[in-house]
Design an enzyme around this catalytic site. Structure first.
Site, mmCIF file in Angstrom:
data_model
loop_
_atom_site.group_PDB
_atom_site.id
_atom_site.type_symbol
_atom_site.label_atom_id
_atom_site.label_comp_id
_atom_site.label_asym_id
_atom_site.label_seq_id
_atom_site.Cartn_x
_atom_site.Cartn_y
_atom_site.Cartn_z
ATOM 1 N N SER A 153 -1.226 1.424 16.812
ATOM 2 C CA SER A 153 -2.141 2.446 17.354
ATOM 3 C C SER A 153 -1.639 3.833 16.981
ATOM 4 O O SER A 153 -2.423 4.765 16.811
ATOM 5 C CB SER A 153 -2.242 2.319 18.872
ATOM 6 O OG SER A 153 -2.635 1.012 19.207
ATOM 7 N N ARG A 154 -0.326 3.994 16.848
ATOM 8 C CA ARG A 154 0.254 5.314 16.551
ATOM 9 C C ARG A 154 0.015 5.738 15.101
ATOM 10 O O ARG A 154 0.263 6.894 14.777
ATOM 11 C CB ARG A 154 1.749 5.335 16.870
ATOM 12 C CG ARG A 154 2.017 5.331 18.379
ATOM 13 C CD ARG A 154 3.476 5.540 18.699
ATOM 14 N NE ARG A 154 3.692 5.807 20.111
ATOM 15 C CZ ARG A 154 4.092 4.907 21.017
ATOM 16 N NH1 ARG A 154 4.310 3.661 20.658
ATOM 17 N NH2 ARG A 154 4.261 5.233 22.280
ATOM 18 N N HIS A 191 -3.895 -6.384 17.411
ATOM 19 C CA HIS A 191 -4.331 -6.794 18.753
ATOM 20 C C HIS A 191 -5.379 -7.907 18.657
ATOM 21 O O HIS A 191 -5.339 -8.879 19.404
ATOM 22 C CB HIS A 191 -5.012 -5.624 19.486
ATOM 23 C CG HIS A 191 -4.137 -4.450 19.755
ATOM 24 N ND1 HIS A 191 -4.330 -3.229 19.159
ATOM 25 C CD2 HIS A 191 -3.078 -4.299 20.583
ATOM 26 C CE1 HIS A 191 -3.435 -2.367 19.612
ATOM 27 N NE2 HIS A 191 -2.646 -2.985 20.466
ATOM 28 N N GLN A 231 10.821 -5.953 21.760
ATOM 29 C CA GLN A 231 10.052 -6.146 23.002
ATOM 30 C C GLN A 231 9.812 -7.636 23.260
ATOM 31 O O GLN A 231 10.016 -8.125 24.373
ATOM 32 C CB GLN A 231 8.713 -5.410 22.877
ATOM 33 C CG GLN A 231 7.696 -5.769 23.941
ATOM 34 C CD GLN A 231 6.473 -4.875 23.902
ATOM 35 O OE1 GLN A 231 6.516 -3.754 24.368
ATOM 36 N NE2 GLN A 231 5.360 -5.369 23.378
ATOM 37 N N VAL A 270 0.661 -7.790 11.457
ATOM 38 C CA VAL A 270 -0.534 -7.604 10.623
ATOM 39 C C VAL A 270 -0.377 -6.265 9.910
ATOM 40 O O VAL A 270 -0.048 -5.252 10.534
ATOM 41 C CB VAL A 270 -1.826 -7.622 11.480
ATOM 42 C CG1 VAL A 270 -3.055 -7.432 10.599
ATOM 43 C CG2 VAL A 270 -1.921 -8.934 12.262
HETATM 44 O O1 PAF Z 1 3.243 -3.559 23.394
HETATM 45 C C1 PAF Z 1 2.553 -2.875 24.190
HETATM 46 O O2 PAF Z 1 1.421 -2.463 23.901
HETATM 47 C C2 PAF Z 1 3.135 -2.532 25.558
HETATM 48 O O3 PAF Z 1 4.504 -2.319 25.487
HETATM 49 C C3 PAF Z 1 2.807 -3.589 26.636
HETATM 50 C C4 PAF Z 1 3.429 -4.926 26.318
HETATM 51 C C5 PAF Z 1 1.284 -3.739 26.757
HETATM 52 C C6 PAF Z 1 3.346 -3.128 27.992
HETATM 53 O O4 PAF Z 1 2.781 -1.925 28.393
#
Ligand code: PAF
Length: 284
Positions: free
Chosen positions: A189-190, A37, A156, A179
């Site tokens: 995060s998981r 992130h 995604q 990364v």
């Molecule tokens: O990748 C993510 O963390 C989520 O799918 C997103 C893009 C923030 C949508 O909730």
């Protein structure tokens, strides 16, 4: 850095920034920040005059059996890390702000057909419609010039690029490299769900992808053999329960038989309650 809780607050902050000529960068997240992130935030800060990060665990993209309630959260830590990365506004709405009548009362859903039904869409059939719907809402709220996504969520990012093209969103999508931890595990995060034993086993995803990529670069052209190698390697690892391992076209996500051009190797597996994904783009 400002924390905005309402749509009106973010819109006002963005309008102010735009009025002084700043371009707007946007990083949508579900929080519990890691280096993946933060690298997106830093890239946005470097490329834009104003950066908005959203922190919202979107109920619409979780099936009733999934981990919405357990999804890791640490708002104070996230706020500090975003501020340190140079973010201007952290948009952290609650469910009532995003879905005033409740998520299930949302009648308008954005669906990128076909691409939403393969790979992760097979075991999570409603997931990507939840993602594209909330990202549409967020794009309308923030109205960014550029939005940043990580390649770990390759499907995604591809779906969002397609949505932006199909629906003429005036936003440029930038996708940043995965990364990884020093042992190769993709940051997620998981990963916080993993027990020490599962954590020790999880780098098998990256090892399997790297070895499969090496085989392709060494001349392997039979996608079936690569698929079988990925499946066997991951299934043989302790604590791993394979969801899928595929060799697909990077643009259409359709299965490949003979490897003639670039392919996407994509894998997903459960380690305990953590469902982890990883991928690698390979050119023969
Ligand atoms: O990748 C993510 O963390 C989520 O799918 C997103 C893009 C923030 C949508 O909730």
């Amino acid at each position: 850095m400002r924390v905005a809780r309402t749509v009106a607050e973010v819109r006002a902050a963005v309008a102010e920034a735009r009025a002084r000529g700043a371009t707007i960068g946007f990083v949508p997240t579900m929080g519990y920040f890691h280096e993946g992130h933060l690298s997106l935030m830093r890239q946005s800060v470097a490329e834009n005059g104003f950066t908005v990060v959203s922190l919202y665990v979107n109920p619409l993209q979780f099936a009733p059996t999934e981990d919405l309630a357990q999804y890791p959260r640490d708002f104070e830590r996230d706020r500090r890390l975003a501020a340190e990365a140079g973010v201007d506004v952290l948009f952290a709405p609650d469910d009532a702000e995003m879905y005033p009548d409740g998520p299930q009362a949302q009648r308008t859903v954005v669906s990128v057909r076909g691409l939403n039904a393969v790979l992760c869409g097979r075991s999570r059939p409603t997931h990507f419609d939840g993602v594209t719907t909330v990202v549409t809402k967020l794009f309308h709220i923030v109205a960014p010039d550029r939005a940043y996504f990580g390649q770990k969520d390759y499907q995604q990012a591809l779906i969002i690029r397609r949505m932006v093209r199909d629906l003429n969103f005036p936003v440029e999508i930038r996708v940043a490299p995965i990364v990884r931890e020093p042992d190769g595990l993709a940051m997620s995060s998981r990963n916080a769900y993993l027990t020490p034993e599962q954590r020790a086993a999880a780098p098998v995803l990256h090892r399997a992808l790297s070895e499969a990529a090496a085989r392709i670069r060494a001349g392997e052209r039979d996608a079936g053999r690569v698929r079988a190698f990925l499946r066997e390697t991951i299934s043989a690892a302790p604590h791993a329960r394979l969801d899928y391992a595929e060799v697909v076209d990077p643009d259409t996500l359709e299965d490949v038989d003979t490897i003639q051009g670039p392919v996407l190797l994509a894998v997903a597996a459960y380690f305990g309650r953590a469902r982890l994904i990883d991928n690698m783009l390979v050119s023969p």
